[in-house]
Design a protein around this motif. Structure first.
Motif, short mmCIF file in Angstrom:
data_model
loop_
_atom_site.label_atom_id
_atom_site.label_comp_id
_atom_site.label_asym_id
_atom_site.label_seq_id
_atom_site.Cartn_x
_atom_site.Cartn_y
_atom_site.Cartn_z
N ASP A 1 22.97 -14.21 -10.18
CA ASP A 1 22.32 -12.97 -10.63
C ASP A 1 21.17 -12.60 -9.70
OD1 ASP A 1 24.06 -12.87 -12.75
OD2 ASP A 1 22.62 -13.66 -14.23
N LEU A 2 20.44 -13.62 -9.25
CA LEU A 2 19.33 -13.37 -8.33
C LEU A 2 19.84 -12.78 -7.02
CD1 LEU A 2 16.31 -13.65 -7.66
CD2 LEU A 2 16.81 -15.97 -6.84
N ALA B 1 20.76 -9.20 -7.54
CA ALA B 1 19.56 -8.36 -7.68
C ALA B 1 18.90 -8.11 -6.32
CB ALA B 1 18.56 -9.03 -8.64
N ARG C 1 20.88 -5.52 -4.53
CA ARG C 1 20.65 -4.19 -5.10
C ARG C 1 19.26 -3.67 -4.77
NH1 ARG C 1 22.36 -6.61 -9.92
NH2 ARG C 1 20.26 -6.32 -10.76
N ASP D 1 16.67 -4.65 -6.47
CA ASP D 1 16.04 -4.54 -7.79
C ASP D 1 14.91 -5.56 -7.88
OD1 ASP D 1 15.34 -4.42 -10.45
OD2 ASP D 1 17.40 -4.27 -11.19
N GLU D 2 13.73 -5.17 -7.46
CA GLU D 2 12.60 -6.10 -7.38
C GLU D 2 12.19 -6.62 -8.75
OE1 GLU D 2 8.04 -6.27 -5.61
OE2 GLU D 2 9.40 -4.65 -5.03
N ALA E 1 14.14 -7.12 -11.41
CA ALA E 1 15.10 -8.15 -11.83
C ALA E 1 14.91 -9.43 -11.03
CB ALA E 1 16.52 -7.62 -11.67
N VAL E 2 14.62 -9.29 -9.74
CA VAL E 2 14.39 -10.46 -8.89
C VAL E 2 13.24 -11.30 -9.44
CG1 VAL E 2 13.56 -11.23 -6.62
CG2 VAL E 2 15.35 -9.50 -6.77
#
Length: 232
Positions: A15-16, A19, A22, A24-25, A27-28
């Protein structure tokens, strides 16, 4: 329980990665905050049998391999592996723990193979330890399988007897000499196995520190990547 935790960790890592791709900071940051506590939870778990011991050790071995370019990370994960060895090795000779593996053969049924060897035989990388005289001190099962030999066939044998002499003198020995002098050496080469399959090999050499705290040889780790012919 332990396998579930490891599955959760691997999912979080995937998932990381997604993210990060993407961008997506938020979510990271959220996922990254979960990963370290989960890793420490896995470390604190006490294995119930030999299979779980191996599973736990393999987990931290994979982390060390994944972070092989990060000296701090490698030291952290190998340190955790050493702590696990210290945790479990006494049980291997403690008859009071004979019920740890009811029906599977207890750890106290004789110390026929060290946990170190169990770990190194279970990783996909080819691993060997070579002394300052360029002779094998140890090799794991994957490396022996590549050469169609047994691990015991390597002990005391010189590298020049296992590989073509010209490659030993031009490629292996000069880099071993660097490693014996204290350097960590990385390089790539191509090779073919007994079935004719081609591989790109990443070789990593790390100084092997003996009981006297002096360099006693080199630990060699070979990561094999199959090479595929381009589609016409």
């Amino acid at each position: 329980m332990l396998s579930d935790l490891i599955d959760d960790f691997e999912r979080a890592c995937n998932d990381l990665l997604m993210a990060v791709r993407r961008g997506d900071e938020s979510a990271v940051n959220l996922i990254d905050a979960e990963i370290q506590p989960l890793m420490h939870t896995i470390f604190r778990q006490h294995a119930r049998n030999r299979d779980e011991i191996t599973l736990q050790l393999e987990f931290f071995a994979r982390l060390a391999v994944r972070n092989c370019e990060d000296d701090v990370g490698v030291r952290r994960y190998t340190g955790m592996m050493k702590a696990l060895f210290d945790r479990y090795l006494p049980s291997a000779v403690n008859p009071d723990l004979a019920d740890m593996e009811a029906g599977q053969g207890a750890l106290s049924d004789g110390y026929d193979a060290s946990l170190h060897e169990m770990l190194l035989d279970s990783v996909p990388e080819r691993v060997a330890v070579v002394g300052l005289d360029y002779r094998y001190l140890y090799t794991n099962q994957p490396n022996a399988d590549f050469h169609l030999k047994r691990p015991s066939d390597f002990i005391g044998k010189s590298l020049v007897d296992v590989m073509p002499p010209e490659l030993y003198h031009s490629r292996a020995k000069p880099r071993l000499d660097q490693c014996f002098a204290g350097a960590r050496v990385h390089y790539n080469y191509e090779t073919t196995d007994a079935a004719g399959r081609m591989y790109d090999v990443r070789c990593r050499m790390t100084p092997f520190i003996g009981p006297s705290k002096a360099i006693a040889g080199a630990v060699i780790v070979l990561t094999m990547q199959p090479m595929f012919a381009p589609v016409a």
